[in-house]
Design an enzyme around this catalytic site. Sequence first.
Site, PDB file in Angstrom:
ATOM      1  N   MET A 102      46.039  40.161  33.069  1.00 55.55           N
ATOM      2  CA  MET A 102      44.626  40.439  32.797  1.00 55.55           C
ATOM      3  C   MET A 102      44.062  39.784  31.532  1.00 55.55           C
ATOM      4  SD  MET A 102      43.979  42.004  35.471  1.00 55.55           S
ATOM      5  CE  MET A 102      42.307  42.613  35.267  1.00 55.55           C
TER       6      MET A 102
ATOM      7  N   ASN B 264      47.939  30.946  39.586  1.00 56.91           N
ATOM      8  CA  ASN B 264      47.394  32.306  39.519  1.00 56.91           C
ATOM      9  C   ASN B 264      47.080  32.784  40.921  1.00 56.91           C
ATOM     10  OD1 ASN B 264      46.231  34.686  38.380  1.00 56.91           O
ATOM     11  ND2 ASN B 264      44.188  33.810  38.652  1.00 56.91           N
TER      12      ASN B 264
ATOM     13  N   ASP C 101      39.244  31.184  37.088  1.00 62.13           N
ATOM     14  CA  ASP C 101      39.355  31.246  38.554  1.00 62.13           C
ATOM     15  C   ASP C 101      38.752  30.025  39.251  1.00 62.13           C
ATOM     16  OD1 ASP C 101      40.569  33.750  38.292  1.00 62.13           O
ATOM     17  OD2 ASP C 101      38.659  34.817  38.383  1.00 62.13           O
TER      18      ASP C 101
ATOM     19  N   ASN D 100      53.237  41.785  42.924  1.00 59.94           N
ATOM     20  CA  ASN D 100      53.387  40.344  43.189  1.00 59.94           C
ATOM     21  C   ASN D 100      54.629  39.796  42.490  1.00 59.94           C
ATOM     22  OD1 ASN D 100      51.179  39.009  44.845  1.00 59.94           O
ATOM     23  ND2 ASN D 100      49.970  40.324  43.483  1.00 59.94           N
TER      24      ASN D 100
ATOM     25  N   ILE E 161      42.962  36.409  29.257  1.00 65.03           N
ATOM     26  CA  ILE E 161      42.526  35.030  29.494  1.00 65.03           C
ATOM     27  C   ILE E 161      43.257  34.115  28.512  1.00 65.03           C
ATOM     28  CG2 ILE E 161      40.545  33.455  29.383  1.00 65.03           C
ATOM     29  CD1 ILE E 161      38.873  35.744  30.544  1.00 65.03           C
ATOM     30  N   LEU E 162      43.883  33.101  29.063  1.00 58.40           N
ATOM     31  CA  LEU E 162      44.650  32.174  28.220  1.00 58.40           C
ATOM     32  C   LEU E 162      43.715  31.093  27.663  1.00 58.40           C
ATOM     33  CD1 LEU E 162      47.644  31.895  30.692  1.00 58.40           C
ATOM     34  CD2 LEU E 162      47.685  33.056  28.467  1.00 58.40           C
TER      35      LEU E 162
ATOM     36  N   GLU F  12      48.745  39.070  49.706  1.00 61.01           N
ATOM     37  CA  GLU F  12      49.086  38.373  48.453  1.00 61.01           C
ATOM     38  C   GLU F  12      50.591  38.178  48.340  1.00 61.01           C
ATOM     39  OE1 GLU F  12      47.309  39.787  44.781  1.00 61.01           O
ATOM     40  OE2 GLU F  12      45.630  40.637  45.875  1.00 61.01           O
TER      41      GLU F  12
ATOM     42  N   GLY G 266      52.769  45.003  39.071  1.00 61.51           N
ATOM     43  CA  GLY G 266      53.817  43.998  39.258  1.00 61.51           C
ATOM     44  C   GLY G 266      54.331  43.869  40.683  1.00 61.51           C
TER      45      GLY G 266
ATOM     46  N   HIS H  51      44.398  35.288  42.937  1.00 63.13           N
ATOM     47  CA  HIS H  51      43.122  35.988  42.745  1.00 63.13           C
ATOM     48  C   HIS H  51      42.747  36.696  44.056  1.00 63.13           C
ATOM     49  CE1 HIS H  51      39.281  36.808  40.883  1.00 63.13           C
ATOM     50  NE2 HIS H  51      38.710  36.488  42.023  1.00 63.13           N
TER      51      HIS H  51
HETATM   52  C1  GRF Z   1      46.436  41.677  42.526  1.00 66.19           C
HETATM   53  O1  GRF Z   1      45.476  42.056  43.461  1.00 66.19           O
HETATM   54  C2  GRF Z   1      46.085  40.354  41.909  1.00 66.19           C
HETATM   55  O2  GRF Z   1      45.497  39.469  42.805  1.00 66.19           O
HETATM   56  C3  GRF Z   1      45.096  40.769  40.871  1.00 66.19           C
HETATM   57  O3  GRF Z   1      45.616  41.956  40.339  1.00 66.19           O
HETATM   58  C4  GRF Z   1      46.436  42.607  41.318  1.00 66.19           C
HETATM   59  C5  GRF Z   1      47.780  42.770  40.694  1.00 66.19           C
HETATM   60  O4  GRF Z   1      48.674  43.467  41.484  1.00 66.19           O
HETATM   61  N1  GRF Z   1      44.866  39.716  39.914  1.00 66.19           N
HETATM   62  P1  GRF Z   1      50.199  43.559  41.088  1.00 66.19           P
HETATM   63  O5  GRF Z   1      50.284  43.863  39.602  1.00 66.19           O
HETATM   64  O6  GRF Z   1      50.859  42.253  41.416  1.00 66.19           O
HETATM   65  O7  GRF Z   1      50.721  44.687  41.911  1.00 66.19           O
END
Ligand code: GRF
Length: 192
Positions: free
Chosen positions: A94, A111, A149, A22, A96-97, A178, A20, A113
């Site tokens: 993680m 999203n 993606d 991000n 898929i919707l 990110e 988490g 990636h």
């Molecule tokens: C990130 O690298 C994101 O791009 C990928 O999974 C990771 C998640 O990191 N899909 P976090 O949970 O936000 O720390």
Amino acid sequence: MAQSTGLNKVRTAIFISGKGSNLKSIIKFSKLKKSPISVNLIISDNTKSKGLEYGKAFKIKKKIFNFKKKCIEKKIINELKKNKINLICLAGFMKILSNFFIKSFKGKILNIHPSLLPKFKGLNTHQRAIENNEKYSGCTVHFVSSKLDSGKIILQKKVKINKKDNAKTLAKKILIQEHKLYPRAILKVFSL
Ligand code: GRF
């Protein structure tokens, strides 16, 4: 000084599965005056997701859904509607919707990636970029479409791959980017 009440911000749900980080950067960004969004709901498929703790710290409502259960997406959609959610940010989510879900929120799901899409869709992006002798990798924020993606790209950030990099060091460098890219992409979406 008058505080922004956040009343006219776009009500946003963040979907997570793991750390988490991000999510944390989006929450921090959402508190800024310039942010067009407020984070009102955190959804996770994983009770052990570390990111759920941020929700607690910031007093944001959280819901955990068991994706193994039938019709779970309908329940999630109900929850999103109940909370008047108008934007969904997938952040390390993680699962898929389904097309049904994506169509229900058409053009409103973003999203992040960890690769320079369209290169390296799916999992293990960093290892694959290194094995492919890429000079650069990076991250992409895109709209979610029914193909994995593959939705319209909003913003990308390039990160140099050094000779000494392995999947772990590259992941770390990209993750830092990110955290900056997602808020910038949200700003861009609302200035389009
Ligand atoms: C990130 O690298 C994101 O791009 C990928 O999974 C990771 C998640 O990191 N899909 P976090 O949970 O936000 O720390």
